[in-house]
Design a protein around this motif. Structure first.
Motif, PDB file in Angstrom:
ATOM      1  N   THR A   1       0.843  -1.195   0.000  1.00 31.55           N
ATOM      2  CA  THR A   1       0.000   0.000   0.000  1.00 31.55           C
ATOM      3  C   THR A   1       0.882   1.249   0.000  1.00 31.55           C
ATOM      4  OG1 THR A   1      -0.054  -0.101   2.393  1.00 31.55           O
ATOM      5  CG2 THR A   1      -1.893  -1.134   1.225  1.00 31.55           C
TER       6      THR A   1
ATOM      7  N   GLY B   1      -8.760   0.764   9.734  1.00 29.21           N
ATOM      8  CA  GLY B   1      -7.910  -0.258   9.084  1.00 29.21           C
ATOM      9  C   GLY B   1      -6.483   0.210   8.919  1.00 29.21           C
TER      10      GLY B   1
ATOM     11  N   GLU C   1      -9.798  -1.374  14.183  1.00 30.47           N
ATOM     12  CA  GLU C   1      -9.104  -2.524  13.588  1.00 30.47           C
ATOM     13  C   GLU C   1      -9.679  -3.813  14.156  1.00 30.47           C
ATOM     14  OE1 GLU C   1      -7.580  -4.593  11.437  1.00 30.47           O
ATOM     15  OE2 GLU C   1      -6.094  -2.999  11.203  1.00 30.47           O
TER      16      GLU C   1
HETATM   17  N1  SAH Z   1      -4.470   1.220   5.746  1.00 33.76           N
HETATM   18  C1  SAH Z   1      -3.400   0.251   5.717  1.00 33.76           C
HETATM   19  C2  SAH Z   1      -3.908  -1.206   5.570  1.00 33.76           C
HETATM   20  C3  SAH Z   1      -4.815  -1.516   4.403  1.00 33.76           C
HETATM   21  S1  SAH Z   1      -5.349  -3.220   4.429  1.00 33.76           S
HETATM   22  C4  SAH Z   1      -2.404   0.586   4.648  1.00 33.76           C
HETATM   23  O1  SAH Z   1      -2.695   1.469   3.841  1.00 33.76           O
HETATM   24  O2  SAH Z   1      -1.326  -0.010   4.621  1.00 33.76           O
HETATM   25  C5  SAH Z   1      -6.975  -3.130   5.140  1.00 33.76           C
HETATM   26  C6  SAH Z   1      -6.995  -2.833   6.627  1.00 33.76           C
HETATM   27  O3  SAH Z   1      -8.356  -2.800   7.057  1.00 33.76           O
HETATM   28  C7  SAH Z   1      -6.315  -3.857   7.518  1.00 33.76           C
HETATM   29  O4  SAH Z   1      -5.751  -3.187   8.617  1.00 33.76           O
HETATM   30  C8  SAH Z   1      -7.484  -4.747   7.943  1.00 33.76           C
HETATM   31  O5  SAH Z   1      -7.221  -5.512   9.082  1.00 33.76           O
HETATM   32  C9  SAH Z   1      -8.557  -3.714   8.144  1.00 33.76           C
HETATM   33  N2  SAH Z   1      -9.947  -4.190   8.045  1.00 33.76           N
HETATM   34  C10 SAH Z   1     -10.479  -4.914   7.025  1.00 33.76           C
HETATM   35  N3  SAH Z   1     -11.810  -5.110   7.242  1.00 33.76           N
HETATM   36  C11 SAH Z   1     -12.098  -4.482   8.403  1.00 33.76           C
HETATM   37  C12 SAH Z   1     -13.301  -4.290   9.147  1.00 33.76           C
HETATM   38  N4  SAH Z   1     -14.462  -4.804   8.744  1.00 33.76           N
HETATM   39  N5  SAH Z   1     -13.236  -3.569  10.294  1.00 33.76           N
HETATM   40  C13 SAH Z   1     -12.057  -3.024  10.715  1.00 33.76           C
HETATM   41  N6  SAH Z   1     -10.897  -3.174  10.048  1.00 33.76           N
HETATM   42  C14 SAH Z   1     -10.918  -3.889   8.911  1.00 33.76           C
END
Ligand code: SAH
Length: 354
Positions: free
Chosen positions: A51, A86, A113
């Protein structure tokens, strides 16, 4: 007796479908991703995908500056909350908070998270954060500075398909041992916008009820508490038809049905719909612009140059990161940045409604 805990997610879905019939795509995607994220860190070169914050510190730093600028122009209200949905490895937050601190912004930090594996990593990168399972427990006093990067695309989508018998929900059934799309039994025509009801057979409408609910909640809080939000993701700025469901594993696109729970399932974000939801709660839509334009407006080229001047041995690496984040054939155009703000807050750098 079958021990369900011992079955992989794919086999659990197979049993469920054989026993009770097809499951909705929403159910399939929601459970697959909950399983996928619960136990591992999918980010980085050896993981499944990378990312923007993992590509370069410049990304998080510029977001921190943008948030500090908004907060200062709005009058430096305290307490103020940095909220990230997330947050992955916590890299974006740690870069953003470091650059915001130089402008006097030291917010309380809240992470939404659900993945234990990622929470464990976030605990070491941002030790002072407070964790939440969803948005309902976020503080209700003081403005929020919210950021979500590649979060909305992981939320489960719902698809409707036009069949010879009218509109039906797209479900996941079985053909032998393989998962296959089937049309649900319930007529769904009332859920389809009037201008699409007569669309040709095979037309698909994709929506993301979970993203809509989150935008509704975030916008309500911006309206009541003040603050601003950035949603960054790949997606489109005009509502359209068709499926955008995809799966990524080890940096390759794979069949979404091949290995449920073992590949990241995503869909493009419909920013136009989300902006309308925010506006319905009296929140300002600052704009939805491409990631390349937004980062350039915030001065990423100058930042890259100053980093490269300080560390000439990394010059090539810094230039490659700049390209990757901003070039049209990389993340620059496909990724969009949507800015929202309380209507009592000022406009923000890089958006038309500044
Ligand atoms: N924002 C970060 C990670 C992106 S991956 C970056 O840019 O590197 C997606 C993220 O969302 C991960 O941390 C995953 O654990 C979280 N996530 C996915 N579905 C979720 C949900 N329903 N509720 C809370 N977090 C979630």
């Amino acid at each position: 007796m079958i021990d369900y805990e011992q079955l992989g997610l794919g086999d659990r879905f197979r049993r469920l479908i054989r026993n009770t019939g097809p499951v909705s795509l929403t159910h399939f995607m929601g459970e697959s991703n909950a399983f996928y994220y619960s136990g591992k860190d999918p980010l980085g070169g050896t993981g499944d995908f990378i990312t923007a914050p993992e590509i370069s510190q410049m990304f998080g730093e510029l977001i921190g500056l943008w948030l500090a600028d908004m907060w200062i122009n709005a009058g430096r209200d305290e307490p103020v909350h940095y909220v990230e949905l997330g947050p992955g490895r916590g890299t974006l937050a740690s870069d953003a908070l470091r650059s915001a601190r130089r402008y006097g912004l030291e917010p309380r930090v809240h992470f939404v998270e659900t993945s234990q594996a990622l929470k464990d990593i976030q605990l070491t990168t941002v030790p002072g954060a407070i964790w939440h399972d969803d948005l309902s427990t976020l503080p209700q006093e003081g403005p929020i500075l919210l950021i979500a990067n590649e979060f909305l695309d992981a939320l489960p989508v719902r698809q409707l398909v036009r069949t010879p018998n009218g509109w039906r929900e797209r479900m996941v059934g079985l053909s032998g041992d393989d998962f296959a799309f089937v049309a649900g039994g319930q007529p769904m025509d009332p859920a389809v916008p009037v201008d699409l009801r007569e669309a040709e057979e095979g037309t698909i409408i994709e929506t993301c009820p979970a993203a809509a609910a989150i935008l509704f909640e975030v916008a309500g809080r911006l309206d009541e508490q003040g603050g601003c939000a950035l949603f960054i993701d790949y997606g489109h700025d005009a509502t359209r038809t068709g499926s955008t469901l995809q799966a990524v594993r080890a940096h390759q696109k794979v069949d979404p049905f091949a290995a449920p729970g073992d590949a990241d399932l995503t869909a493009h974000v419909d920013f136009a719909t989300l902006a309308r939801i925010a506006q319905s709660r009296d929140v300002r839509h600052l704009g939805t612009v491409t990631q390349g334009d937004w980062l350039r407006a915030l001065g990423i080229e100058t930042r890259a140059k100053s980093l490269a001047d300080k560390a000439p041995q990394y010059q090539q690496e810094i230039h490659a990161a700049l390209e990757r984040l901003t070039a049209d054939d990389q993340m620059g155009t496909l990724f969009k940045v949507m800015g929202l703000a309380s209507d009592r807050w000022p406009g923000g750098v890089g958006f038309p409604d500044a």
